[in-house]
Design a protein around this motif. Sequence first.
Motif, PDB file in Angstrom:
ATOM      1  N   ALA A   1       0.945  -1.153   0.158  1.00 13.68           N
ATOM      2  CA  ALA A   1      -0.169   0.229  -0.340  1.00 13.68           C
ATOM      3  C   ALA A   1       0.820   0.926  -0.579  1.00 13.68           C
ATOM      4  CB  ALA A   1      -0.501   0.528   1.444  1.00 13.68           C
ATOM      5  N   LEU A   2       1.776   1.332   0.983  1.00 13.44           N
ATOM      6  CA  LEU A   2       2.773   2.371   1.104  1.00 13.44           C
ATOM      7  C   LEU A   2       3.619   2.819  -0.392  1.00 13.44           C
ATOM      8  CD1 LEU A   2       4.600   2.188   4.151  1.00 13.44           C
ATOM      9  CD2 LEU A   2       2.629   3.503   3.493  1.00 13.44           C
ATOM     10  N   ALA A   3       4.280   1.623  -1.285  1.00 10.23           N
ATOM     11  CA  ALA A   3       4.931   1.562  -2.366  1.00 10.23           C
ATOM     12  C   ALA A   3       3.926   2.226  -4.004  1.00 10.23           C
ATOM     13  CB  ALA A   3       5.016   0.363  -2.661  1.00 10.23           C
ATOM     14  N   ALA A   4       2.732   1.753  -3.792  1.00  7.86           N
ATOM     15  CA  ALA A   4       2.052   2.109  -4.413  1.00  7.86           C
ATOM     16  C   ALA A   4       1.522   3.411  -4.045  1.00  7.86           C
ATOM     17  CB  ALA A   4       0.410   1.277  -4.833  1.00  7.86           C
ATOM     18  N   GLN A   5       1.671   4.196  -3.116  1.00  5.38           N
ATOM     19  CA  GLN A   5       1.065   5.324  -2.416  1.00  5.38           C
ATOM     20  C   GLN A   5       2.958   6.321  -3.419  1.00  5.38           C
ATOM     21  OE1 GLN A   5      -1.394   7.255  -1.888  1.00  5.38           O
ATOM     22  NE2 GLN A   5      -1.044   9.139  -1.680  1.00  5.38           N
TER      23      GLN A   5
END
Length: 282
Positions: A269-273
Amino acid sequence: MSEIQLGQYGVFGAFEYFAGRAAAIEKLGYGAIWIGGSPPSDLAWHAAALEETERIVVASGIVNVWTAPAGEVAETYHRFEERHPGRFLLGIGAGHPEAQAEYQSPYQKVVSYLDELDAHGVPKGRIVLAALRGRMLKLAAERTAGAHPYFMPVAQTKFAREALGTGPLLATEAKVVLETDQAKAREAGADTARFYLGLSNYVNAWREFGFPGLGVGDDASGEFLDALVQRGTPEQIVAGLRAHLAAGADHVAVQVLPGKSDPVPVLAALAAQLGLATEAGQ
């Protein structure tokens, strides 16, 4: 500055955090895996992560100078370099006085350890030093690629950059909780903070960087946890991580809490953001 590129974001955790997951983390686009703890000098945990992956940097966070002989660690470094050239970063540090019976003059011990690594041909640009305050930060700038602070607020990042100057690497660790409920997020942070609040070297640093009344053995206040643990939505967490970059960090190593959970969904989720997979060409 480090001789290898870490990217702006990495992942920090214990060995069991990465076992069987290192390849998945690499595919998410993170630049480094930081394996915590005080490993034996053969660095078997790091070898496993290197074998499981193809590109990502594997770093030690940290090798304890009291328990892992420098000559043996140097042999391991050269073995890694032969098999996985350019992918291992050696983080070293003096640990905690409460945990080491031998703990005396940690600064001089680190200096002598660096002397041994140098004598065994480990390049300065492939070493980072666990450093929180002025003297160790100055040593990190002079004798290694830079500093690897742990569990510190943005105020320490700013101080560390000023102490290091513009050239050396500043790779800080940051804890995150993907949770919008303040009480639940603080509870996850407090579970981790409890151990470190019993360590004088951490408490002394926190006193210097925003919590002057803090004592060894104190409980973590809400204000303290909010300053040291990024929480909320992916967007809110990423804003907190970027605050470290804005304060002077070159690299932020993300540690997902609670520590016993599978970190990959949160990291995804953080990588996508952050757009990491896109940047990595995945």
